[in-house]
Design a protein around this motif. Structure first.
Motif, PDB file in Angstrom:
ATOM      1  N   GLU A 117      22.267   2.084  24.832  1.00 46.77           N
ATOM      2  CA  GLU A 117      21.564   2.542  23.376  1.00 46.77           C
ATOM      3  C   GLU A 117      20.133   2.251  23.297  1.00 46.77           C
ATOM      4  O   GLU A 117      19.605   3.209  22.799  1.00 46.77           O
ATOM      5  N   LEU A 118      19.603   1.140  23.847  1.00 46.52           N
ATOM      6  CA  LEU A 118      18.073   1.225  23.647  1.00 46.52           C
ATOM      7  C   LEU A 118      17.348   2.375  24.575  1.00 46.52           C
ATOM      8  O   LEU A 118      16.357   2.824  24.125  1.00 46.52           O
ATOM      9  N   LEU A 119      18.104   2.369  25.772  1.00 46.95           N
ATOM     10  CA  LEU A 119      17.529   3.544  26.651  1.00 46.95           C
ATOM     11  C   LEU A 119      17.631   4.990  26.150  1.00 46.95           C
ATOM     12  O   LEU A 119      16.590   5.580  25.958  1.00 46.95           O
ATOM     13  N   ARG A 120      18.733   4.995  25.220  1.00 43.93           N
ATOM     14  CA  ARG A 120      18.826   6.473  24.434  1.00 43.93           C
ATOM     15  C   ARG A 120      17.849   6.542  23.347  1.00 43.93           C
ATOM     16  O   ARG A 120      16.880   7.604  23.109  1.00 43.93           O
ATOM     17  N   GLN A 121      17.799   5.384  22.617  1.00 45.22           N
ATOM     18  CA  GLN A 121      16.655   5.526  21.521  1.00 45.22           C
ATOM     19  C   GLN A 121      15.373   5.739  22.165  1.00 45.22           C
ATOM     20  O   GLN A 121      14.469   6.487  21.363  1.00 45.22           O
ATOM     21  N   GLN A 122      14.945   5.221  23.161  1.00 47.46           N
ATOM     22  CA  GLN A 122      13.795   5.359  23.572  1.00 47.46           C
ATOM     23  C   GLN A 122      13.475   6.707  23.996  1.00 47.46           C
ATOM     24  O   GLN A 122      12.348   7.199  24.090  1.00 47.46           O
ATOM     25  N   GLN A 123      14.352   7.389  24.910  1.00 46.21           N
ATOM     26  CA  GLN A 123      14.279   8.874  25.272  1.00 46.21           C
ATOM     27  C   GLN A 123      14.058   9.570  24.108  1.00 46.21           C
ATOM     28  O   GLN A 123      13.382  10.619  23.988  1.00 46.21           O
ATOM     29  N   GLU A 124      14.657   9.415  22.974  1.00 48.50           N
ATOM     30  CA  GLU A 124      14.836  10.064  21.617  1.00 48.50           C
ATOM     31  C   GLU A 124      13.429   9.987  21.223  1.00 48.50           C
ATOM     32  O   GLU A 124      12.712  11.080  20.819  1.00 48.50           O
ATOM     33  N   LEU A 125      12.846   8.660  21.369  1.00 50.38           N
ATOM     34  CA  LEU A 125      11.428   8.796  20.563  1.00 50.38           C
ATOM     35  C   LEU A 125      10.393   9.486  21.526  1.00 50.38           C
ATOM     36  O   LEU A 125       9.400  10.131  21.282  1.00 50.38           O
ATOM     37  N   PHE A 126      10.532   9.406  22.924  1.00 50.96           N
ATOM     38  CA  PHE A 126       9.428  10.067  23.825  1.00 50.96           C
ATOM     39  C   PHE A 126       9.774  11.816  23.543  1.00 50.96           C
ATOM     40  O   PHE A 126       8.930  12.279  23.552  1.00 50.96           O
ATOM     41  N   ALA A 127      11.076  12.182  23.314  1.00 48.76           N
ATOM     42  CA  ALA A 127      11.147  13.467  23.361  1.00 48.76           C
ATOM     43  C   ALA A 127      10.627  13.927  21.727  1.00 48.76           C
ATOM     44  O   ALA A 127       9.928  14.900  21.545  1.00 48.76           O
ATOM     45  N   LYS A 128      10.774  13.012  20.703  1.00 43.65           N
ATOM     46  CA  LYS A 128      10.205  13.338  19.563  1.00 43.65           C
ATOM     47  C   LYS A 128       8.456  13.498  19.528  1.00 43.65           C
ATOM     48  O   LYS A 128       7.799  14.283  18.969  1.00 43.65           O
ATOM     49  N   ALA A 129       8.165  12.617  20.291  1.00 47.38           N
ATOM     50  CA  ALA A 129       6.478  12.414  20.881  1.00 47.38           C
ATOM     51  C   ALA A 129       6.010  13.646  21.652  1.00 47.38           C
ATOM     52  O   ALA A 129       5.106  14.363  21.354  1.00 47.38           O
ATOM     53  N   ARG A 130       6.825  13.951  22.390  1.00 47.32           N
ATOM     54  CA  ARG A 130       6.461  15.193  23.130  1.00 47.32           C
ATOM     55  C   ARG A 130       6.484  16.548  22.025  1.00 47.32           C
ATOM     56  O   ARG A 130       5.730  17.346  22.397  1.00 47.32           O
ATOM     57  N   GLN A 131       7.516  16.594  21.300  1.00 50.75           N
ATOM     58  CA  GLN A 131       7.539  17.710  20.544  1.00 50.75           C
ATOM     59  C   GLN A 131       6.301  17.913  19.657  1.00 50.75           C
ATOM     60  O   GLN A 131       5.742  18.800  19.379  1.00 50.75           O
ATOM     61  N   GLN A 132       5.918  16.573  19.024  1.00 51.24           N
ATOM     62  CA  GLN A 132       4.883  16.529  18.059  1.00 51.24           C
ATOM     63  C   GLN A 132       3.516  16.798  19.100  1.00 51.24           C
ATOM     64  O   GLN A 132       2.632  17.648  18.431  1.00 51.24           O
ATOM     65  N   GLN A 133       3.504  16.483  20.227  1.00 46.86           N
ATOM     66  CA  GLN A 133       2.199  16.772  21.027  1.00 46.86           C
ATOM     67  C   GLN A 133       2.452  18.396  21.285  1.00 46.86           C
ATOM     68  O   GLN A 133       1.165  18.871  21.221  1.00 46.86           O
ATOM     69  N   ALA A 134       3.546  18.940  21.577  1.00 48.14           N
ATOM     70  CA  ALA A 134       3.337  20.360  21.813  1.00 48.14           C
ATOM     71  C   ALA A 134       2.985  20.995  20.386  1.00 48.14           C
ATOM     72  O   ALA A 134       2.153  22.039  20.471  1.00 48.14           O
ATOM     73  N   GLU A 135       3.601  20.641  19.370  1.00 47.78           N
ATOM     74  CA  GLU A 135       3.101  21.407  18.015  1.00 47.78           C
ATOM     75  C   GLU A 135       1.678  20.990  17.945  1.00 47.78           C
ATOM     76  O   GLU A 135       1.144  22.115  17.654  1.00 47.78           O
ATOM     77  N   LEU A 136       1.261  20.021  18.154  1.00 52.13           N
ATOM     78  CA  LEU A 136      -0.407  19.742  17.824  1.00 52.13           C
ATOM     79  C   LEU A 136      -1.168  20.773  18.852  1.00 52.13           C
ATOM     80  O   LEU A 136      -2.074  21.512  18.333  1.00 52.13           O
ATOM     81  N   ALA A 137      -0.780  20.911  20.312  1.00 51.27           N
ATOM     82  CA  ALA A 137      -1.243  21.931  20.887  1.00 51.27           C
ATOM     83  C   ALA A 137      -1.260  23.438  20.480  1.00 51.27           C
ATOM     84  O   ALA A 137      -2.166  24.157  20.873  1.00 51.27           O
ATOM     85  N   GLN A 138      -0.114  23.589  19.981  1.00 52.24           N
ATOM     86  CA  GLN A 138       0.108  25.005  19.596  1.00 52.24           C
ATOM     87  C   GLN A 138      -1.027  25.307  18.260  1.00 52.24           C
ATOM     88  O   GLN A 138      -1.361  26.390  18.346  1.00 52.24           O
ATOM     89  N   GLN A 139      -1.074  24.324  17.509  1.00 49.00           N
ATOM     90  CA  GLN A 139      -1.850  24.361  16.374  1.00 49.00           C
ATOM     91  C   GLN A 139      -3.167  24.722  16.942  1.00 49.00           C
ATOM     92  O   GLN A 139      -4.190  25.543  16.337  1.00 49.00           O
ATOM     93  N   GLU A 140      -3.846  23.777  17.767  1.00 47.84           N
ATOM     94  CA  GLU A 140      -4.967  23.706  18.122  1.00 47.84           C
ATOM     95  C   GLU A 140      -5.212  25.238  19.024  1.00 47.84           C
ATOM     96  O   GLU A 140      -6.419  25.768  18.614  1.00 47.84           O
ATOM     97  N   TRP A 141      -4.376  25.797  19.810  1.00 47.05           N
ATOM     98  CA  TRP A 141      -4.346  26.814  20.429  1.00 47.05           C
ATOM     99  C   TRP A 141      -4.786  28.111  19.464  1.00 47.05           C
ATOM    100  O   TRP A 141      -5.335  28.963  19.627  1.00 47.05           O
ATOM    101  N   MET A 142      -3.637  28.213  18.261  1.00 47.13           N
ATOM    102  CA  MET A 142      -3.854  29.091  17.310  1.00 47.13           C
ATOM    103  C   MET A 142      -5.140  29.101  16.478  1.00 47.13           C
ATOM    104  O   MET A 142      -5.742  29.884  16.325  1.00 47.13           O
TER     105      MET A 142
END
Length: 176
Positions: A117-142
Motif C-alpha cells: 500500500e505504501l508503494l502504491r501511494q508512493q507511485q501515485e504521488l510520483f504520477a501526480k508529480a509527473r502530471q504537474q510537471q508535464a502541465e507546467l512544461a506545456q504552459q511554458e511551451w504555450m
C-alpha cells in the motif's frame, strides 16, 4: 604525545563543545581563554592516549575494530581505573539512546500500513508529480509560442510601417 605532523588543529575537540561543558560544569566560574585552550589540549591528549592504548589492546587481541571493552581495558592499564564505573554507565546510556533511535526508525513498520500500500501511494504521488510537471512544461511551451507570435507580429508591423514610410518618401520625391 603531540603530533609533529603540523596539523594538530585537525585533531582537537571543537572549542564550542569544551566551552559548553565548562559552562555546564562550572556555571558561576569565569575561565580565562588560555585556560580554556589548555583544557582543549588536555582533552585532546587524553583522547589520543586512551585511543592509542585501546588500539594496541585491540591489535593484541587480533581484532580489527576497537570495542568499548578495549577502551575500558585501556583506562585500567593507564591507571584510570577509578573512571571505569562511570564509563560503563555512560556506555549503557549510549546503548539505550541508540536502541531508542532504532525503534524510532522502525515506526514506519509499526504504522500498520502494508508495504504494498505504501508503494502504491508512493507511485501515485510520483504520477501526480509527473502530471504537474508535464502541465507546467506545456504552459511554458504555450507562453513561448505566444511570445514568438507576438515577436513575429511586432516585426511584421515594424516592417510594414517601415515599408509604408519608405513608399511615402518615394511619393514625396515624385511630387518634387
Amino acid at each position: 604525545m603531540a603530533s609533529s605532523s603540523g596539523n594538530d588543529d585537525d585533531l582537537t575537540i571543537p572549542r564550542a563543545a569544551i566551552n559548553k561543558m565548562i559552562k555546564e560544569t562550572l556555571p558561576n566560574v569565569r575561565v580565562a581563554n588560555d585556560a580554556r585552550e589548555l583544557v582543549v589540549n588536555c582533552c585532546t591528549e587524553f583522547i589520543h592516549l586512551i585511543s592509542s592504548e585501546a588500539n594496541e589492546i585491540c591489535n593484541r587481541s587480533e581484532k580489527k575494530t576497537i570495542s568499548p571493552e578495549h577502551v575500558i581495558n585501556a583506562l585500567e592499564s593507564l591507571g584510570f581505573a577509578s573512571y571505569i564505573t562511570e564509563v560503563k554507565d555512560v556506555l549503557q546510556e549510549c546503548k539505550t539512546v541508540a536502541l531508542k533511535r532504532r525503534k524510532a526508525s522502525s515506526r514506519l513498520e509499526n504504522l500498520g500500513i502494508p508495504e504494498e500500500e505504501l508503494l502504491r501511494q508512493q507511485q501515485e504521488l510520483f504520477a501526480k508529480a509527473r502530471q504537474q510537471q508535464a502541465e507546467l512544461a506545456q504552459q511554458e511551451w504555450m507562453q513561448m509560442q505566444q511570445a514568438a507570435q507576438q515577436a513575429q507580429m511586432a516585426a511584421a508591423s515594424a516592417s510594414a510601417a517601415q515599408q509604408a514610410g519608405s513608399s511615402q518618401d518615394e511619393d514625396e520625391e515624385d511630387d518634387i
